[in-house]
Scaffold this motif. Structure first.
Motif, PDB file in Angstrom:
ATOM      1  N   UNK A  65       9.098   4.165  -2.523  1.00 19.50           N
ATOM      2  CA  UNK A  65       7.667   3.290  -2.653  1.00 19.50           C
ATOM      3  C   UNK A  65       6.936   3.983  -1.450  1.00 19.50           C
ATOM      4  N   UNK A  66       7.062   5.548  -1.213  1.00 22.70           N
ATOM      5  CA  UNK A  66       6.110   6.012  -1.154  1.00 22.70           C
ATOM      6  C   UNK A  66       5.098   7.607  -1.905  1.00 22.70           C
ATOM      7  N   UNK A  67       5.477   7.722  -2.908  1.00 28.33           N
ATOM      8  CA  UNK A  67       5.499   8.371  -3.356  1.00 28.33           C
ATOM      9  C   UNK A  67       3.611   8.149  -4.245  1.00 28.33           C
ATOM     10  N   UNK A  68       3.145   9.335  -4.071  1.00 29.90           N
ATOM     11  CA  UNK A  68       1.791   8.883  -4.538  1.00 29.90           C
ATOM     12  C   UNK A  68       1.837  10.424  -6.177  1.00 29.90           C
ATOM     13  N   UNK A  69       2.416  11.333  -5.993  1.00 28.81           N
ATOM     14  CA  UNK A  69       2.603  11.648  -6.793  1.00 28.81           C
ATOM     15  C   UNK A  69       3.828  12.005  -8.265  1.00 28.81           C
ATOM     16  N   UNK A  70       4.681  11.239  -8.024  1.00 33.14           N
ATOM     17  CA  UNK A  70       5.739  10.379  -9.034  1.00 33.14           C
ATOM     18  C   UNK A  70       5.273   9.727  -9.498  1.00 33.14           C
ATOM     19  N   UNK A  71       4.856   9.209 -10.227  1.00 29.96           N
ATOM     20  CA  UNK A  71       4.950   7.955 -11.576  1.00 29.96           C
ATOM     21  C   UNK A  71       6.104   6.385 -11.543  1.00 29.96           C
ATOM     22  N   UNK A  72       7.233   7.452 -11.974  1.00 31.48           N
ATOM     23  CA  UNK A  72       8.838   6.836 -11.722  1.00 31.48           C
ATOM     24  C   UNK A  72       9.363   7.474 -11.810  1.00 31.48           C
ATOM     25  N   UNK A 131      12.622   2.845 -10.722  1.00 29.46           N
ATOM     26  CA  UNK A 131      11.572   1.937  -9.469  1.00 29.46           C
ATOM     27  C   UNK A 131      10.288   2.959  -9.957  1.00 29.46           C
ATOM     28  N   UNK A 132       9.067   2.124  -9.437  1.00 30.96           N
ATOM     29  CA  UNK A 132       7.857   3.156  -9.720  1.00 30.96           C
ATOM     30  C   UNK A 132       7.213   3.437  -8.859  1.00 30.96           C
ATOM     31  N   UNK A 133       6.515   4.599  -9.299  1.00 32.51           N
ATOM     32  CA  UNK A 133       6.262   5.180  -7.400  1.00 32.51           C
ATOM     33  C   UNK A 133       4.707   4.151  -7.104  1.00 32.51           C
ATOM     34  N   UNK A 134       4.068   4.476  -5.975  1.00 30.23           N
ATOM     35  CA  UNK A 134       2.683   3.521  -5.967  1.00 30.23           C
ATOM     36  C   UNK A 134       1.535   4.539  -5.838  1.00 30.23           C
ATOM     37  N   UNK A 135       1.331   4.797  -7.793  1.00 32.94           N
ATOM     38  CA  UNK A 135      -0.018   5.345  -8.139  1.00 32.94           C
ATOM     39  C   UNK A 135      -0.644   4.146  -8.187  1.00 32.94           C
ATOM     40  N   UNK A 136      -0.461   2.710  -7.821  1.00 34.35           N
ATOM     41  CA  UNK A 136      -1.529   1.952  -7.889  1.00 34.35           C
ATOM     42  C   UNK A 136      -2.084   2.085  -6.344  1.00 34.35           C
ATOM     43  N   UNK A 137      -1.426   2.447  -5.533  1.00 35.29           N
ATOM     44  CA  UNK A 137      -2.411   3.082  -4.204  1.00 35.29           C
ATOM     45  C   UNK A 137      -3.797   3.223  -4.453  1.00 35.29           C
ATOM     46  N   UNK A 138      -4.350   4.597  -4.984  1.00 38.16           N
ATOM     47  CA  UNK A 138      -4.676   4.675  -5.525  1.00 38.16           C
ATOM     48  C   UNK A 138      -5.979   4.015  -5.753  1.00 38.16           C
ATOM     49  N   UNK A 190      -0.789   2.066   6.776  1.00 40.59           N
ATOM     50  CA  UNK A 190      -0.106   1.034   5.518  1.00 40.59           C
ATOM     51  C   UNK A 190       1.325   1.621   5.179  1.00 40.59           C
ATOM     52  N   UNK A 191       1.946   2.286   6.306  1.00 38.32           N
ATOM     53  CA  UNK A 191       3.288   3.461   6.135  1.00 38.32           C
ATOM     54  C   UNK A 191       3.921   2.771   7.579  1.00 38.32           C
ATOM     55  N   UNK A 192       3.075   1.292   7.961  1.00 38.94           N
ATOM     56  CA  UNK A 192       3.353   1.449   9.083  1.00 38.94           C
ATOM     57  C   UNK A 192       3.091   1.657  10.780  1.00 38.94           C
ATOM     58  N   UNK A 193       2.078   2.800  10.517  1.00 32.42           N
ATOM     59  CA  UNK A 193       2.176   3.757  12.193  1.00 32.42           C
ATOM     60  C   UNK A 193       0.682   3.367  12.947  1.00 32.42           C
TER      61      UNK A 193
END
Length: 415
Positions: A65-72, A131-138, A190-193
């Motif tokens: 739910x957090x990583x942008x370096x991993x896809x799945x 699960x899938x990573x957060x690549x769509x955030x980019x 975005x991560x709630x901070x």
């Protein structure tokens, strides 16, 4: 009965960009969610296929739910270098963990991912998708679509990587002392901070002056940092931004921040500045006259980064993280040039190439000791101090390299 840790294995499909940033991000996120990166993890260098031992499926889901370096990420039932080896590995997997997926009404799908070769249909490997990573955030947070941008607005993918290196989580307070147009605040929010920032540039903080977009001369009335957070539905996490000089922080001595995440100016596209006066203040006068208007002075890179480390040591909570970019002239770079502080432990040091002769390094540090007055100038006694001062001429070396490259290209074009 809990399964041995060796059986709680997962296959990560990594993105093939920002390769140096992948391992520090995964380590930070595992630590954030209660896992631990051990020496038994298999991380195959530049390969996109990593095998990790993760304590639970919940931690694996939270990581993705957090990583942008991993896809799945996939629960790993077996693996091998040949069909026979794969079959043998699958036979060793506990049947009780397979049963929920083996009844007649269950469905499945097969995904094929290859690296440097093509697999046939017969070579497909079955895994249960978690699960899938957060690549769509980019894409969804792309700077191209952002309401308010500047000349040095941080790439969205790198902004999220920085927030992950900083272990930013819900209800944290995150600070950026060189906030610019607030790109790093967006990623943390975005991560709630809850996010806060300062910058010496009055026009940028207030969204005034010339626009950075092509075919737009001046900034509009609602181009500002708050509007950026509002664009993504994150305004509730916005504390404020102030015009302030990072070399003269106006904070009372205390611990305020869970993370400090920033991209200081390098003197290339944005100048390094601090407030001051060319004239000395007479002795005995504790403050400037009311009529005095501070002027902008140059701010050496070595001074800027040591001020930043001191500020982080004073204001971070214990265990809080400082994440920042350090520009380097590649031919002269050594690890001894990375600024040091007795209250901060170096966690990771990743390189991003800028040109053939320059790069910037993403430095992540963690506060491991409470700040004491004697720590403020301890860097002067460090062996790292003199080597790092060489980076004060980074701007000259940067443009020297550019000039040489242009001259070489012109020479080749005339031959």
């Amino acid at each position: 009965m809990a399964l041995p840790a060796s059986l709680n294995r997962y296959l990560l499909l990594m993105a093939q960009e920002h390769l140096e940033f992948r391992l520090p991000e995964i380590k930070s996120l595992l630590s954030l969610f209660g896992g631990q990166f051990t020496s038994t993890q298999e991380t195959y260098g530049k390969s996109p296929f990593w095998i990790l031992s993760i304590p639970s499926e919940d931690i694996a889901r939270n990581l993705m739910k957090r990583t942008v370096c991993a896809k799945s990420v996939f629960e790993l039932w077996g693996h091998g270098k040949s069909p026979e080896e794969l079959y043998s590995s699958l036979k060793k997997y506990p049947v009780e963990k397979m049963v929920p997926f083996l009844h007649p009404n269950s469905t499945y799908k097969i995904k094929i991912h290859t690296f440097n070769k093509t697999l046939t249909q017969e070579e497909k490997i079955k895994r249960i998708d978690i699960a899938d990573g957060q690549r769509e955030l980019i894409e969804s947070y792309s700077v191209k679509k952002r309401h308010f941008i500047g000349n040095t607005s941080m790439d969205a993918g790198l902004s999220f990587i920085m927030a992950n290196h900083g272990k930013v989580k819900e209800n944290d307070i995150v600070f950026d002392p060189f906030v610019g147009t607030g790109g790093l605040l967006i990623a943390s929010a975005h991560f709630g901070a809850y996010v806060y920032g300062t910058d010496i540039d009055y026009n940028t903080i207030h969204g005034l002056g010339k626009a950075s977009r092509k075919n737009q001369k001046w900034r509009g009335p609602d181009e500002n940092i708050r509007a950026n957070l509002r664009q993504y539905g994150l305004e509730k996490y916005y504390l404020d931004v102030l015009v302030s000089d990072a070399s003269k922080p106006s904070w009372r001595k205390s611990t305020y921040f869970d993370a400090i995440i920033t991209d200081p100016p390098y003197g290339i596209r944005e100048s390094t500045r601090r407030t001051g006066s060319q004239k000395d203040i007479p002795k005995g006068i504790e403050k400037c006259p009311e009529s005095h208007v501070p002027v902008s002075l140059s701010y050496h890179l070595s001074d800027m980064f040591f001020d930043l480390l001191n500020f982080a040591a004073e204001t971070l909570v214990l265990g809080g993280r400082l994440v920042y970019w350090l520009p380097v002239y590649t031919p002269e770079y050594t690890e001894e040039m990375v600024p040091w502080h007795p209250c901060l432990k170096l966690i990771s040091n990743c390189e991003q190439k800028l040109s053939s002769h320059t790069s910037r390094r993403l430095i992540t540090m963690e506060k491991v000791k409470q700040f004491e007055n004697q720590d403020q100038y301890s860097h002067l006694l460090s062996d790292r101090f003199l080597p790092y001062q060489g980076h004060n001429s980074f701007r000259e070396k940067y443009f020297s390299g550019v000039t040489k490259r242009i001259a070489k290209e012109e020479k080749c074009s005339h031959e």
